[in-house]
Design a protein around this motif. Structure first.
Motif, mmCIF file in Angstrom:
data_model
loop_
_atom_site.group_PDB
_atom_site.id
_atom_site.type_symbol
_atom_site.label_atom_id
_atom_site.label_comp_id
_atom_site.label_asym_id
_atom_site.label_seq_id
_atom_site.Cartn_x
_atom_site.Cartn_y
_atom_site.Cartn_z
ATOM 1 N N ALA A 184 48.415 -36.553 67.599
ATOM 2 C CA ALA A 184 48.722 -36.144 66.127
ATOM 3 C C ALA A 184 49.492 -36.103 65.076
ATOM 4 N N LEU A 190 47.452 -38.069 55.257
ATOM 5 C CA LEU A 190 48.019 -38.045 53.849
ATOM 6 C C LEU A 190 48.012 -39.271 53.219
ATOM 7 N N TYR A 222 47.482 -37.146 61.026
ATOM 8 C CA TYR A 222 48.356 -36.160 59.953
ATOM 9 C C TYR A 222 49.012 -37.555 59.251
ATOM 10 N N ASP A 223 49.506 -38.732 59.735
ATOM 11 C CA ASP A 223 50.018 -39.775 59.142
ATOM 12 C C ASP A 223 48.671 -39.578 58.577
ATOM 13 N N PRO A 225 44.174 -32.248 55.328
ATOM 14 C CA PRO A 225 45.123 -32.428 55.542
ATOM 15 C C PRO A 225 46.296 -30.745 56.749
ATOM 16 N N ARG A 226 45.689 -30.057 55.432
ATOM 17 C CA ARG A 226 45.504 -28.990 56.039
ATOM 18 C C ARG A 226 45.754 -28.348 57.759
ATOM 19 N N HIS A 227 44.593 -29.226 57.712
ATOM 20 C CA HIS A 227 43.389 -29.318 59.184
ATOM 21 C C HIS A 227 44.624 -30.229 60.192
ATOM 22 N N ALA A 228 44.997 -31.078 59.440
ATOM 23 C CA ALA A 228 45.757 -32.145 60.243
ATOM 24 C C ALA A 228 46.867 -31.695 60.584
ATOM 25 N N LEU A 229 47.667 -31.283 60.234
ATOM 26 C CA LEU A 229 49.281 -30.479 60.028
ATOM 27 C C LEU A 229 48.972 -29.392 61.225
ATOM 28 N N ASN A 230 47.952 -28.309 60.841
ATOM 29 C CA ASN A 230 47.980 -27.296 62.024
ATOM 30 C C ASN A 230 47.735 -27.579 63.681
ATOM 31 N N HIS A 231 47.057 -29.303 63.644
ATOM 32 C CA HIS A 231 46.834 -29.777 64.897
ATOM 33 C C HIS A 231 48.044 -30.157 65.565
ATOM 34 N N LEU A 232 48.931 -30.950 64.010
ATOM 35 C CA LEU A 232 50.257 -31.762 64.515
ATOM 36 C C LEU A 232 51.361 -30.383 65.002
#
Length: 101
Positions: A44, A52, A48-49, A5-12
């Motif tokens: 992105a 999660l 992220y969605d 999730p942290r990687h996906a958030l950073n990507h967003l």
């Protein structure tokens, strides 16, 4: 696809920053670059969605809809039934009045 999730958030966040850079880059907007930035931002967001939801069974409090989806006439009828008194504006937060320094 990463399930972190942290990687996906950073990507967003990076996609938001890139979109802002493209939007503010010059006096004349590059429509093609903006479309690509919008597409990357949309992807992105969905990543992220999805991460999660799959990892924690958590849904974001909003959805993105594609512009080519048909508007449902039933939705329009339901919108017409809502009155101003159905909403309490006293707790609404006006994001345009927020100090974001």
């Amino acid at each position: 696809m990463s399930t972190d999730p942290r990687h996906a958030l950073n990507h967003l966040i990076e996609a938001f920053e890139h979109h802002l850079d493209v939007a503010c880059a010059q006096d004349r907007l590059d429509e093609r670059a903006l479309e690509q930035a919008e597409s990357a931002l949309r992807d992105a967001f969905f990543l992220y969605d999805d991460v999660l939801f799959r990892r924690f069974d958590v849904e974001l409090p909003f959805d993105m809809y594609e512009g080519d989806e048909e508007y449902d006439e039933e939705d329009e009828e339901n919108d017409d039934e809502l009155d101003d008194e159905d909403f309490d504006d006293s707790e609404d937060l006006d994001i345009y009045d927020m100090d974001i320094d």
